[in-house]
Design an enzyme around this catalytic site. Structure first.
Site, short mmCIF file in Angstrom:
data_model
loop_
_atom_site.label_atom_id
_atom_site.label_comp_id
_atom_site.label_asym_id
_atom_site.label_seq_id
_atom_site.Cartn_x
_atom_site.Cartn_y
_atom_site.Cartn_z
N HIS B 57 0.82 -1.30 0.15
CA HIS B 57 -0.10 0.10 -0.08
C HIS B 57 0.83 1.15 0.00
CE1 HIS B 57 -3.21 -2.89 0.98
NE2 HIS B 57 -2.70 -3.10 2.02
N HIS B 219 -7.17 -4.67 -0.99
CA HIS B 219 -6.27 -5.89 -1.05
C HIS B 219 -6.96 -6.72 -2.65
CE1 HIS B 219 -6.40 -5.12 3.20
NE2 HIS B 219 -5.07 -5.22 2.93
#
Lengths: 336, 336
Positions: B57, B219
């Site tokens: 991320h 995700h």
């Protein structure tokens, strides 16, 4: 083609509207002709800096307009040179009486159009100097250039010449330090994937699933060679393929102090750029180079292309000083 | 799978070596357990801020370590929670005697592991408060969460709580202002393409060439629905799909002052994010919202996924003040 756009023919104008909405407190956006200009331009007595080129390389150039860097940027359509008219209007908009520097990447259209704009401005009594960037060691001539292409070093020229202008240096001195950055910088890039221009809807080139292109240009123009990747050491292999020609070309010698830029092509995540940076640091150390400054991220891109480029700049105290000076732009900001 | 990596099992550790090489002057990197810590930690008398979560991320969270933001970040493997051991060591490393705040995205593993770490730290006499972020309006429960997922607002919590800690606020006050940011912020995301985790080599989900997924998690976990895109107004359609539920949920009301974050998922170029931002500005104006602050770029990503998320935060003078305060991290920097 899936992109976060509306009309494929209006991509640049639509993005300009976003830039105006987001940064209108600091930047002025003009649509006819297309320009991004510092809100407080012209700054009286300061050398003005203008750059520009085809769009699709963001944040270059519009994201680098602001105190300590560019006074104006002229965006062309995607991968298309801006017009002399844009460059001429931008030159007039930023002339504070101390002259204007054009920072021009070495692509045939950009060079010709900036020359015409400089002639027009000179006829108005504005002094203009040009810094041409041609740092790409991959190829001597290419689809869009006679001579080497201007790539990553352009970001460093805009920062360092911008700092010199902000420090009150003369037109001659600002142009000279920018040329020195170009003369002491070398770059090379590669692609894992092509990019798709909105107007064409087609990939810029083809690559197999286990293949990369070494020496690619920022418009997807061909590089030196295509190569199969070696699973398990892709980043290591690529860093070596890019750095070896860079180091040999200047050449960079043991004991040199350098700035290292690991630049993403737009679609490569930051975690991968840091993996490449670790390899660059390793290889630089093996050659006795000391990386004194660095920059890791997306600074001169090719739409959503996956890949990276590496730029090394030989530093001295003066260049480091101007690199560290405050800058306040959407794309590069510190000390302000 | 083509990525700029070496061993797919060593992606996080290899990226940490790059972060250490690039930012070792300001950050300390530990490999066992994996942590990124401010070089000058612990800062005596200052509340320490620790966050962490699965990697992939970036720049979240490690790129937000530095003065004015986090004191430490604990990276897990890609899309995998870090361990209590990492969080406990990070908590000890940043405790300057004024207590430590954990900023935790609402994913089951992160929540459990940060709870264990907090218990361990408390047993050592360190006061710990937790800020849980759960700003994603897309789904109430998901693959990895009970309750809403924590996404874009996490970046804003880290900035604003970090500024409060830098200003010398107490543990209680820093935690409260962070919770206020979460309570006043809402987000939603979408994907044009899946991402591929290095360990699996497989896309996280499937999408047709003319289809997007609205309400996606960071995700690649499923969102609200898949939808065909409308050529000619993709950005406009997507901004409406994301903003409508955000505005209705808080709700944001006409006259509200807001911060707008248009966040890229990692593989989307900046030019497209500015096109989305122009649509966000239009829709916000239609609802009578005044965007007083904004942020456009890649801040909480999903590897090379193409897509974006939008976050709105209702502002008041105190939140704006802390937002504007100096910050000096690799991923977010101004005024320093």
């Amino acid at each position: 083609m899936k992109k976060l756009i509306n009309d494929p023919e209006q991509v640049v104008a639509d993005a300009l509207r976003g830039i105006e909405s987001a940064h209108g407190d600091r930047l002025r956006v003009s649509y006819e002709p297309m320009m991004i200009v510092r809100a407080d331009a012209p700054v009286a007595g300061k050398v003005g800096l203008v750059s520009g080129g085809g769009s699709g390389h963001e944040p270059l150039h519009g994201g680098f307009v602001g105190p300590g860097m560019l006074d104006a940027a002229c965006p062309g359509e995607i991968f298309t040179s801006p017009t002399p008219d844009q460059m001429y209007e931008a030159t007039k908009a930023v002339d504070g009486g101390a002259g204007v520097v054009h920072i021009v990447k070495n692509y045939t259209g950009d060079v010709l159009n900036f020359e015409m704009a400089a002639d027009l401005a000179r006829a108005d009594g504005i002094e203009v100097e040009t810094i041409l960037t041609n740092d790409d060691v991959a190829v001597e001539d290419s689809l869009y250039t006679a001579g080497r292409r201007g790539v990553g070093v352009t970001v460093l020229v805009e920062k360092i010449a911008g700092a010199a202008a902000a420090a009150g240096k003369s037109l001659h001195d600002v142009a000279e330090i920018g040329r020195q950055v170009n003369a002491h910088g070398r770059s090379m890039g590669m692609a894992l994937t092509p990019c798709i221009t909105p107007a064409s809807g087609q990939p810029s080139f083809e690559l197999e699933d286990d293949e990369v292109e070494i020496g690619i240009g920022i418009h997807g123009e061909p590089g030196r060679f295509k190569e199969k990747i070696t699973p398990g050491r892709v980043a290591s292999q690529i860093a070596e393929r890019l750095l070896q020609p860079i180091i040999e070309d200047l050449p960079f010698n043991s004991g040199d102090r350098v700035l290292a830029l690991v630049n993403g092509m737009g679609g490569t995540p930051l975690i991968e750029l840091y993996i490449v940076y670790a390899e660059v640091a390793r290889i630089a150390a093996e050659h006795g180079l000391t990386i004194e400054r660095n920059l890791v991220g997306n600074y001169i891109t090719s739409l959503e292309m996956q890949g990276c480029s590496i730029t090394l700049l030989k530093l001295d105290d003066e260049l480091s000083h101007y690199w560290d000076a405050p800058v306040n732009t959407p794309g590069l900001r510190w000390g302000a």
